[in-house]
Design an enzyme around this catalytic site. Structure first.
Site, mmCIF file in Angstrom:
data_model
loop_
_atom_site.group_PDB
_atom_site.id
_atom_site.type_symbol
_atom_site.label_atom_id
_atom_site.label_comp_id
_atom_site.label_asym_id
_atom_site.label_seq_id
_atom_site.Cartn_x
_atom_site.Cartn_y
_atom_site.Cartn_z
ATOM 1 N N CYS A 51 0.815 -1.208 0.000
ATOM 2 C CA CYS A 51 0.000 0.000 0.000
ATOM 3 C C CYS A 51 0.855 1.266 0.000
ATOM 4 C CB CYS A 51 -0.866 0.033 1.244
ATOM 5 S SG CYS A 51 -1.761 -1.465 1.571
ATOM 6 N N ARG A 91 4.555 0.291 -6.334
ATOM 7 C CA ARG A 91 4.553 -0.569 -5.155
ATOM 8 C C ARG A 91 3.507 -1.678 -5.262
ATOM 9 N NH1 ARG A 91 6.811 2.075 -0.412
ATOM 10 N NH2 ARG A 91 5.434 0.832 0.853
ATOM 11 N N TRP A 100 -3.366 -2.480 -1.230
ATOM 12 C CA TRP A 100 -3.054 -3.850 -1.648
ATOM 13 C C TRP A 100 -3.740 -4.721 -0.614
ATOM 14 C CZ3 TRP A 100 0.325 -8.118 -0.367
ATOM 15 C CH2 TRP A 100 0.729 -8.895 -1.455
ATOM 16 N N ASN A 127 -1.369 1.871 6.175
ATOM 17 C CA ASN A 127 -0.522 0.792 5.649
ATOM 18 C C ASN A 127 -0.188 -0.115 6.817
ATOM 19 O OD1 ASN A 127 -0.440 2.066 3.223
ATOM 20 N ND2 ASN A 127 1.758 2.450 3.208
ATOM 21 N N GLY A 128 -0.157 -1.423 6.573
ATOM 22 C CA GLY A 128 0.230 -2.342 7.646
ATOM 23 C C GLY A 128 -0.932 -3.215 8.065
ATOM 24 N N GLU A 167 18.507 -16.194 -9.735
ATOM 25 C CA GLU A 167 18.020 -14.841 -10.009
ATOM 26 C C GLU A 167 17.427 -14.735 -11.423
ATOM 27 O OE1 GLU A 167 17.186 -12.488 -8.316
ATOM 28 O OE2 GLU A 167 17.219 -10.706 -9.575
ATOM 29 N N LYS A 186 13.626 -13.557 -12.189
ATOM 30 C CA LYS A 186 13.344 -12.403 -13.066
ATOM 31 C C LYS A 186 12.312 -12.786 -14.107
ATOM 32 C CE LYS A 186 14.262 -9.783 -11.393
ATOM 33 N NZ LYS A 186 14.834 -9.522 -10.138
ATOM 34 N N GLU A 235 8.592 -13.827 -12.404
ATOM 35 C CA GLU A 235 7.802 -12.827 -11.687
ATOM 36 C C GLU A 235 7.147 -11.812 -12.617
ATOM 37 O OE1 GLU A 235 10.007 -10.281 -9.001
ATOM 38 O OE2 GLU A 235 11.760 -10.318 -10.284
ATOM 39 N N HIS A 263 18.671 -35.973 -10.307
ATOM 40 C CA HIS A 263 18.033 -36.539 -9.117
ATOM 41 C C HIS A 263 16.533 -36.300 -9.123
ATOM 42 C CE1 HIS A 263 21.900 -37.627 -7.498
ATOM 43 N NE2 HIS A 263 22.337 -36.430 -7.843
ATOM 44 N N LYS A 319 6.326 -3.785 -4.362
ATOM 45 C CA LYS A 319 7.746 -3.434 -4.354
ATOM 46 C C LYS A 319 8.379 -3.640 -2.991
ATOM 47 C CE LYS A 319 11.608 -1.934 -6.029
ATOM 48 N NZ LYS A 319 12.373 -2.942 -6.777
HETATM 49 C C1 F6R Z 1 12.379 -9.581 -7.108
HETATM 50 C C2 F6R Z 1 12.368 -8.679 -5.983
HETATM 51 C C3 F6R Z 1 12.085 -9.234 -4.646
HETATM 52 C C4 F6R Z 1 12.899 -8.500 -3.568
HETATM 53 C C5 F6R Z 1 12.473 -8.996 -2.186
HETATM 54 C C6 F6R Z 1 13.271 -8.328 -1.090
HETATM 55 O O1 F6R Z 1 12.671 -8.924 -8.298
HETATM 56 O O2 F6R Z 1 12.548 -7.487 -6.127
HETATM 57 O O3 F6R Z 1 12.323 -10.603 -4.601
HETATM 58 O O4 F6R Z 1 14.252 -8.735 -3.790
HETATM 59 O O5 F6R Z 1 11.118 -8.731 -1.987
HETATM 60 O O6 F6R Z 1 13.056 -6.962 -1.093
HETATM 61 P P1 F6R Z 1 14.065 -5.970 -0.400
HETATM 62 O O7 F6R Z 1 15.362 -6.071 -1.128
HETATM 63 O O8 F6R Z 1 13.432 -4.628 -0.521
HETATM 64 O O9 F6R Z 1 14.198 -6.423 1.021
#
Ligand code: F6R
Length: 608
Positions: A2, A27, A75, A101-102, A481, A485, A488, A504, A603
């Site tokens: 949010c 976000r 959210w 938020n929260g 990673e 990428k 997601e 395995h 985000k």
């Molecule tokens: C993926 C991504 C997330 C963040 C994760 C941790 O592209 O961005 O997996 O890496 O949510 O977020 P932070 O780094 O803000 O703690």
């Protein structure tokens, strides 16, 4: 997650709030709303879906006059995403409005208490309970109502609050959910995240847990939970306002990928002095560093993947044992932290709830925590014992690229420093590594130049159902990673495996035409990974290989090859990840998705 924006000043509030909310769209949210006080009444407008629906509903804010207001992008956590549950929420007689938020953890108990006292609830949210609780405590003195409310609610919150009877004031308070107050020439603002207000000001105050900010058109005061006034330090945000704009790129994600050479340079160069690695921020002497017996790296998502790379690099270079944990696991597994251990948390946002909890858990047990963080002044940065900032600037796209690249640099710097003080590398080796690192930005630049080729390749795979990523050692951490990428933002199912683990079980998933991306950058492991390529080829896989220049023989087995320039094998991840980010991005674009706003994702994840 949010977003909150609020404004009080000499201008009309609605336009400023809508503008701020638009800058928080990255976000993630499912509905939006705002409450504006016109001097007498508080009016609320809310809508489901994108912010533009709210903009249309309010004619870009014109139908909501008033110089004081709060806005929110929601959210959903409690109650489905619909207009009723969207914020802001009123008390019964619509004289108090709040955005939140929260999560209010004891909202059911509070709801029961208030219901017994005759309160009725319109929504399924935990937030409405706070609006009614404020109403319950309000007897004409908003500060009294807020402080009493704070003593009752449990959980995490950032709140923006309006009282119709006090149209000259906007109240804000927070606990474990970010909130800043900005001071602009035309009034004061609140926001859950810096980019929301960068256009208006760079002068901010970080609200600490259970502090109350009272904003007026030309006055700002802070109070503690007992209502006593406190002093707060004004901080200048160094981020360039343009950094939070798309600057002609189709998506923030693409722009941020292109910013990686700068990010790497900005994170690296300030820590190289006279041919040595100098990390003053560690606040540790060389002797103290040399005495570290074990490192625990704790993070989530991509930051965790940077940590996995960190493990390989630190263990390999400095010979210090490293354990890497997902923060959500670490906090509940009663980890064994022994004398001499050092805890390193990694987080772009600095607000990730699980990572913050892991930090607190470590500190409670008496361990010093080093945070590798991007957002200056974030909760993790403020609570850690020392902070190694990744100077990536604001990262707007939900899928991290440049912050992850900066996190890798932080891992290398830490590894090199540890290796040096422990006598595992000498000056000559260190200088060679520093020279290699300095070349990384131009090498990334070169790899970014392959964009069109990767786009063409990605277009062939927009219809793929499953894609596998394999690699060994550091290449495995790249695979993790690369796979994240892709999945997601393109919603293609994808998995990363340590290449030796395939046989395995996972190899049974490979069928005719399945795309397997094999990363083979580590000289010692190269022949082994090539064997794994041969194995998946034999089962019909189409193999995309990412390897270093000079490994042309791989073309005998792989169907498509992306070459990356030579560097120290420990630093390969910084280069190999570039085509993989690009691949994920272009599969998403090819499928017509909004790469900046992947479904269901936020985000910064400030709830568990
Ligand atoms: C993926 C991504 C997330 C963040 C994760 C941790 O592209 O961005 O997996 O890496 O949510 O977020 P932070 O780094 O803000 O703690």
């Amino acid at each position: 997650m949010c977003g909150i924006v609020g404004y009080i000043g000499s201008q009309q509030a609605a336009g400023i709030i809508l503008d701020g909310l638009a800058r928080l769209e990255y976000r993630g949210y499912d509905s939006a709303g705002m409450a504006i006080c016109d001097g007498e009444k508080i009016r609320i407008s809310k809508s489901v879906g994108r912010l533009k629906v709210l903009e249309e509903l309010t004619h870009n804010g014109e139908t909501m006059p008033g110089c004081c207001g709060i806005g929110h992008t929601r959210w959903a956590t409690h109650g489905e995403p619909n207009t009723t549950n969207a914020h802001p929420h009123y008390n019964t007689d619509e004289t108090i409005a709040i955005v939140h938020n929260g999560i209010i953890e004891n909202y059911l108990a509070l709801k029961e208490m208030l219901t017994k006292k005759g309160y009725q609830f319109q929504t399924d949210t935990d937030t409405e309970v706070v609006a009614q609780l404020l109403d319950y405590y309000y007897d004409g003195d908003p500060m009294m109502a807020i402080t009493r409310m704070l003593h009752r609610v449990q959980g995490s919150y950032a709140l923006g609050i309006l009282f119709a009877q006090h149209p000259d004031r906007l109240f804000a308070v927070r606990k474990n959910s970010p909130l800043i107050v900005g001071k602009s020439p035309n009034g004061y603002l609140i926001a859950s995240d810096v980019p929301a207000i960068l256009k208006y000001t760079r002068n901010v105050f970080y609200v600490d847990n259970q502090e109350i900010a009272v904003l007026k058109q030309d006055q700002l005061n802070f109070y503690n939970i007992d209502g006593d006034e406190i002093e707060k330090e004004e901080v200048t945000i160094e981020w360039d306002a343009n950094a939070a704009e798309k600057g002609g790129y189709e998506h923030f994600m693409l722009k941020e990928m292109y910013e990686q050479p700068k990010t790497v340079t900005d994170t690296l160069l300030p820590r190289i002095k006279d041919g040595d690695i100098v990390i003053d921020e560690l606040n540790m002497t060389d002797d103290e560093l040399a005495a570290v017996k074990k490192i625990h790296i704790v993070a989530c998502g991509s930051a965790y993947h940077a940590g996995v790379t960190g493990k390989y690099v630190i263990e390999g270079m400095a010979r210090v044992p490293v354990e890497v944990d997902l923060a959500s696991e670490f906090r509940y597994r009663n980890p064994i932290l022994e004398e001499g251990a050092m805890v390193v948390v990694i987080s772009q946002s600095g607000e990730t709830a699980d990572t913050l909890a892991a930090l607190r858990e470590s500190k409670e047990r008496g361990f010093k925590v080093l945070a590798v963080v991007n957002v200056v002044g974030s909760s993790i940065a403020r609570e850690a014992d020392s902070v190694l900032y990744t100077w990536a600037g604001p990262e707007i796209a939900v899928a991290t690229t440049k912050a992850y690249s900066a996190q890798l640099i932080a891992m290398y710097l830490l590894a090199m420093k540890l290796a040096k003080v422990r006598g595992k590398i000498d000056d000559v080796e260190l200088s060679a590594m520093i020279e290699d690192l300095k070349c990384i930005p131009s090498q990334i630049e070169m790899l970014l130049g392959n964009e069109k080729r990767i786009q063409r390749f990605a277009n062939r795979y927009v219809g793929a159902k499953d894609i596998f990523f394999i690699g060994r050692g550091i290449d495995y951490s790249i695979a993790l990673e690369g796979s994240l990428k892709l999945k997601e933002i393109s919603y293609v199912h994808s998995e990363a495996y340590a290449a030796g683990e395939l046989k395995h079980g996972t190899i049974s998933l490979i069928e005719e035409g399945t795309l397997v991306t094999a990363i083979a950058t580590q000289p010692e492991l190269y022949p082994k990974t090539v064997s794994n390529i041969v194995q998946v080829k034999a089962r019909g896989a189409f193999v995309l290989a990412v390897t270093t220049e000079g490994n042309d023989d791989i073309e005998k087995n792989a169907d498509y090859v992306i070459y990356i320039p030579q560097t120290n094998p420990y630093f390969m991840n910084s280069l190999a990840i570039i085509p993989l980010q690009m691949f994920g991005y272009y599969v998403s674009v090819g499928k017509g998705f909004d790469a900046d706003h992947p479904r269901n994702l936020a985000k910064s994840v400030t709830v568990e």
